[in-house]
Design a protein around this motif. Structure first.
Motif, PDB file in Angstrom:
ATOM      1  N   ALA A  47    -168.306   4.600  25.077  1.00  0.00           N
ATOM      2  CA  ALA A  47    -168.589   3.503  24.154  1.00  0.00           C
ATOM      3  C   ALA A  47    -170.080   3.204  24.102  1.00  0.00           C
ATOM      4  O   ALA A  47    -170.499   2.213  23.513  1.00  0.00           O
ATOM      5  CB  ALA A  47    -167.806   2.258  24.562  1.00  0.00           C
ATOM      6  N   GLY A  48    -170.878   4.051  24.752  1.00  0.00           N
ATOM      7  CA  GLY A  48    -172.324   3.843  24.710  1.00  0.00           C
ATOM      8  C   GLY A  48    -172.716   2.460  25.207  1.00  0.00           C
ATOM      9  O   GLY A  48    -172.320   2.040  26.286  1.00  0.00           O
ATOM     10  N   LYS A  49    -173.456   1.735  24.381  1.00  0.00           N
ATOM     11  CA  LYS A  49    -173.942   0.397  24.753  1.00  0.00           C
ATOM     12  C   LYS A  49    -172.977  -0.730  24.373  1.00  0.00           C
ATOM     13  O   LYS A  49    -173.293  -1.903  24.577  1.00  0.00           O
ATOM     14  CB  LYS A  49    -175.294   0.146  24.081  1.00  0.00           C
ATOM     15  N   LEU A  50    -171.817  -0.385  23.832  1.00  0.00           N
ATOM     16  CA  LEU A  50    -170.838  -1.418  23.472  1.00  0.00           C
ATOM     17  C   LEU A  50    -170.273  -2.076  24.729  1.00  0.00           C
ATOM     18  O   LEU A  50    -170.287  -1.486  25.809  1.00  0.00           O
ATOM     19  CB  LEU A  50    -169.693  -0.808  22.656  1.00  0.00           C
ATOM     20  N   ARG A  51    -169.735  -3.264  24.574  1.00  0.00           N
ATOM     21  CA  ARG A  51    -169.171  -3.978  25.725  1.00  0.00           C
ATOM     22  C   ARG A  51    -167.820  -3.421  26.158  1.00  0.00           C
ATOM     23  O   ARG A  51    -167.363  -3.693  27.262  1.00  0.00           O
ATOM     24  CB  ARG A  51    -169.049  -5.455  25.397  1.00  0.00           C
ATOM     25  N   CYS A  52    -167.185  -2.653  25.301  1.00  0.00           N
ATOM     26  CA  CYS A  52    -165.925  -2.023  25.691  1.00  0.00           C
ATOM     27  C   CYS A  52    -166.233  -0.731  26.454  1.00  0.00           C
ATOM     28  O   CYS A  52    -167.373  -0.289  26.513  1.00  0.00           O
ATOM     29  CB  CYS A  52    -165.064  -1.739  24.454  1.00  0.00           C
ATOM     30  N   ARG A  53    -165.214  -0.139  27.041  1.00  0.00           N
ATOM     31  CA  ARG A  53    -165.429   1.068  27.849  1.00  0.00           C
ATOM     32  C   ARG A  53    -165.288   2.364  27.068  1.00  0.00           C
ATOM     33  O   ARG A  53    -165.867   3.374  27.448  1.00  0.00           O
ATOM     34  CB  ARG A  53    -164.454   1.078  29.021  1.00  0.00           C
ATOM     35  N   HIS A  54    -164.477   2.340  26.002  1.00  0.00           N
ATOM     36  CA  HIS A  54    -164.180   3.570  25.274  1.00  0.00           C
ATOM     37  C   HIS A  54    -164.093   3.310  23.777  1.00  0.00           C
ATOM     38  O   HIS A  54    -163.835   2.192  23.352  1.00  0.00           O
ATOM     39  CB  HIS A  54    -162.828   4.158  25.713  1.00  0.00           C
ATOM     40  N   VAL A  55    -164.256   4.390  23.022  1.00  0.00           N
ATOM     41  CA  VAL A  55    -163.940   4.386  21.600  1.00  0.00           C
ATOM     42  C   VAL A  55    -162.865   5.448  21.398  1.00  0.00           C
ATOM     43  O   VAL A  55    -162.987   6.566  21.895  1.00  0.00           O
ATOM     44  CB  VAL A  55    -165.175   4.701  20.719  1.00  0.00           C
ATOM     45  N   ILE A  56    -161.809   5.063  20.702  1.00  0.00           N
ATOM     46  CA  ILE A  56    -160.746   6.000  20.346  1.00  0.00           C
ATOM     47  C   ILE A  56    -160.969   6.376  18.885  1.00  0.00           C
ATOM     48  O   ILE A  56    -160.970   5.507  18.014  1.00  0.00           O
ATOM     49  CB  ILE A  56    -159.353   5.375  20.531  1.00  0.00           C
ATOM     50  N   HIS A  57    -161.169   7.654  18.652  1.00  0.00           N
ATOM     51  CA  HIS A  57    -161.405   8.164  17.298  1.00  0.00           C
ATOM     52  C   HIS A  57    -160.090   8.735  16.780  1.00  0.00           C
ATOM     53  O   HIS A  57    -159.618   9.763  17.285  1.00  0.00           O
ATOM     54  CB  HIS A  57    -162.486   9.241  17.313  1.00  0.00           C
ATOM     55  N   ALA A  58    -159.502   8.052  15.799  1.00  0.00           N
ATOM     56  CA  ALA A  58    -158.225   8.469  15.226  1.00  0.00           C
ATOM     57  C   ALA A  58    -158.427   8.736  13.732  1.00  0.00           C
ATOM     58  O   ALA A  58    -158.568   7.801  12.947  1.00  0.00           O
ATOM     59  CB  ALA A  58    -157.173   7.374  15.438  1.00  0.00           C
ATOM     60  N   PRO A  59    -158.479   9.991  13.334  1.00  0.00           N
ATOM     61  CA  PRO A  59    -158.743  10.302  11.934  1.00  0.00           C
ATOM     62  C   PRO A  59    -157.671   9.812  10.965  1.00  0.00           C
ATOM     63  O   PRO A  59    -156.480  10.004  11.195  1.00  0.00           O
ATOM     64  CB  PRO A  59    -158.811  11.830  11.902  1.00  0.00           C
ATOM     65  N   THR A  60    -158.151   9.184   9.888  1.00  0.00           N
ATOM     66  CA  THR A  60    -157.292   8.819   8.764  1.00  0.00           C
ATOM     67  C   THR A  60    -157.545   9.772   7.600  1.00  0.00           C
ATOM     68  O   THR A  60    -156.851   9.709   6.601  1.00  0.00           O
ATOM     69  CB  THR A  60    -157.568   7.381   8.293  1.00  0.00           C
TER      70      THR A  60
END
Length: 147
Positions: A47-60
């Motif tokens: 998640a880089g510098k975001l406050r969350c720990r992860h980004v989930i990439h789900a293609p639409t």
């Protein structure tokens, strides 16, 4: 946080652009390293510098900035939940999927997303937060939920 992605992992505008802008280019670089990400699957990145720990990439959608449909939103929502659950996450935040450049009407997206979330058989996932800066999307979720 969930990113309604494209199969190539590029993070141009909308929610993806905001995530990349706030979190850093390393999020996009890691997503691209997993490409192609088929519709119906999702990948977990930093998640880089975001406050969350992860980004989930789900293609639409397959191509960046392409139109999509409700079926892809259903698949992407399910893939995001499965990714979170299989990685032991307890809480995720999901924006309106496919309602920006994807062009899906918010009411149809809201109905599809809520249906998937309500029927998901989770193991570790305890909370799904629906969040969007567009008040119309939030209102559509509320209508579907009867609030």
């Amino acid at each position: 946080i969930v990113n309604a992605a494209n199969s190539y992992g590029y993070m141009g505008g909308g929610v993806a652009g905001a995530i990349k802008g706030m979190g850093g280019e390393e999020i996009e670089m890691e997503a691209v390293s997993h490409a192609p990400i088929p519709i119906g699957s999702a990948v977990l990145t930093t998640a880089g510098k975001l406050r969350c720990r992860h980004v989930i990439h789900a293609p639409t959608m397959e191509q960046p900035a392409a139109l999509t449909d409700v079926g892809n939103i259903t698949e992407a929502t399910k893939a995001a939940l499965e990714c979170a659950d299989s990685n032991g996450l307890k809480r995720i935040a999901i924006p309106g999927m496919g309602t920006g450049v994807g062009g899906v009407p918010r009411d149809k997206a809201a109905k599809a997303m809520i249906e998937v979330i309500v029927n998901f058989n989770e193991q570790s996932l305890e909370e799904v937060i629906l969040v969007d800066r567009n008040s119309e999307m939030v209102e559509e979720w509320q209508k579907v939920l009867g609030k």
